[in-house]
Design a protein around this motif. Sequence first.
Motif, PDB file in Angstrom:
ATOM      1  N   GLN A   1       0.963  -1.038   0.095  1.00 17.71           N
ATOM      2  CA  GLN A   1      -0.006   0.141  -0.067  1.00 17.71           C
ATOM      3  C   GLN A   1       0.749   1.178   0.097  1.00 17.71           C
ATOM      4  N   VAL A   2       0.402   2.223  -0.833  1.00 17.94           N
ATOM      5  CA  VAL A   2       1.003   3.781  -0.783  1.00 17.94           C
ATOM      6  C   VAL A   2       0.000   4.613  -0.264  1.00 17.94           C
ATOM      7  N   SER A  25       4.236   7.622   0.973  1.00 11.47           N
ATOM      8  CA  SER A  25       4.916   6.937   1.905  1.00 11.47           C
ATOM      9  C   SER A  25       4.429   5.376   1.949  1.00 11.47           C
ATOM     10  N   GLY A  26       4.989   4.327   2.538  1.00 14.05           N
ATOM     11  CA  GLY A  26       4.456   3.123   2.395  1.00 14.05           C
ATOM     12  C   GLY A  26       5.316   2.375   1.471  1.00 14.05           C
ATOM     13  N   SER A  27       4.924   1.370   0.878  1.00 15.18           N
ATOM     14  CA  SER A  27       5.485   0.307  -0.088  1.00 15.18           C
ATOM     15  C   SER A  27       6.020   1.321  -1.507  1.00 15.18           C
ATOM     16  N   ILE A  28       7.077   1.859  -1.373  1.00 10.87           N
ATOM     17  CA  ILE A  28       7.355   2.754  -2.484  1.00 10.87           C
ATOM     18  C   ILE A  28       8.469   1.933  -3.483  1.00 10.87           C
ATOM     19  N   PHE A  29       8.131   1.633  -4.517  1.00  8.08           N
ATOM     20  CA  PHE A  29       8.985   1.080  -5.621  1.00  8.08           C
ATOM     21  C   PHE A  29      10.073   2.026  -6.052  1.00  8.08           C
ATOM     22  N   SER A  30      11.163   1.683  -6.297  1.00  7.32           N
ATOM     23  CA  SER A  30      12.372   2.701  -6.675  1.00  7.32           C
ATOM     24  C   SER A  30      12.086   3.150  -7.892  1.00  7.32           C
ATOM     25  N   ASN A  32       9.282   4.261 -10.518  1.00  6.22           N
ATOM     26  CA  ASN A  32       7.722   4.783 -10.162  1.00  6.22           C
ATOM     27  C   ASN A  32       7.534   6.157 -11.184  1.00  6.22           C
ATOM     28  N   ASN A  76      10.744  11.186  -1.664  1.00  4.58           N
ATOM     29  CA  ASN A  76       9.375  10.530  -2.049  1.00  4.58           C
ATOM     30  C   ASN A  76       8.260  11.537  -2.349  1.00  4.58           C
ATOM     31  N   ARG A  99       3.505   2.075  -9.689  1.00  6.17           N
ATOM     32  CA  ARG A  99       4.672   1.384  -9.534  1.00  6.17           C
ATOM     33  C   ARG A  99       5.146   1.481 -11.168  1.00  6.17           C
TER      34      ARG A  99
END
Length: 119
Positions: A1-2, A25-30, A32, A76, A99
């Motif tokens: 989740q983001v 914030s959260g599950s940030i993919f590099s 994106n 981010n 993502r």
Amino acid sequence: QVQLVESGGGLVQAGGSLRLSCAASGSIFSINTMGWYRQAPGKRRELVATITSGGSTNYADSVKGRFTISRDNAKNTVYLQMNSLKPEDTSVYYCYYCRGVPPAKYDYWGQGTQVTVSS
């Protein structure tokens, strides 16, 4: 989740400027894409501008030359500098994250921030 948290909207006179910010914030993919869409009452949501983690940008024709999108990958966070604002820019502005690059399997939206431009 983001999670996306926006700030910076408000009321401004035509010709003025505003700066929007959105922190992810959260599950940030590099790799994106982040950006901004807007939706006025009775209208469809439309692209304003996007920027990839590599720095590639895309703008709606209606904002080219007036708006600038930028980002701080370490934080981010994505920014939208809006200059020479027009009454037709009045909308709710939504922060966007996906993502990779769109169209993405999963995308996320902020809660929206109101921008009102008076004539």
